[in-house]
Design a protein around this motif. Structure first.
Motif, PDB file in Angstrom:
ATOM      1  N   GLU A  13       0.838  -1.200   0.000  1.00  0.00           N
ATOM      2  CA  GLU A  13       0.000   0.000   0.000  1.00  0.00           C
ATOM      3  C   GLU A  13       0.872   1.249   0.000  1.00  0.00           C
ATOM      4  N   ARG A  20      -1.290   9.388  -5.229  1.00  0.00           N
ATOM      5  CA  ARG A  20      -2.297   8.394  -5.612  1.00  0.00           C
ATOM      6  C   ARG A  20      -2.277   7.273  -4.589  1.00  0.00           C
ATOM      7  N   PHE A  22      -2.994   3.377  -3.358  1.00  0.00           N
ATOM      8  CA  PHE A  22      -3.042   2.005  -3.855  1.00  0.00           C
ATOM      9  C   PHE A  22      -2.971   1.072  -2.659  1.00  0.00           C
TER      10      PHE A  22
END
Length: 65
Positions: A13, A20, A22
């Motif tokens: 992560e 951004r 993730f």
């Protein structure tokens, strides 16, 4: 990036300040040897080399009397 390994699960992560977000988790068939594994980020490509943990036998032999 933060990479966490717990048993046979790999979690990847981004950190909170990343532009951004993730987050992913992958379950592998065998436990991972974290001491022999490595991660590399080069030109935006994450490469994980994960070593499998050899299973340890938990068999206990009993003496016959």
């Amino acid at each position: 990036l933060d990479i966490g390994i717990e048993g046979a699960v790999v979690r990847i992560e981004t950190r909170a300040e990343a532009p951004r977000q993730f987050k992913a988790a992958y379950e592998l068939p065998l436990d991972i040897d974290t001491a022999a594994s490595e991660a590399k980020l080069e030109n935006g490509v994450l490469t994980l080399r994960l070593a499998k943990l050899e299973p340890v036998s938990k068999v206990v032999n009993l003496a016959i009397s």
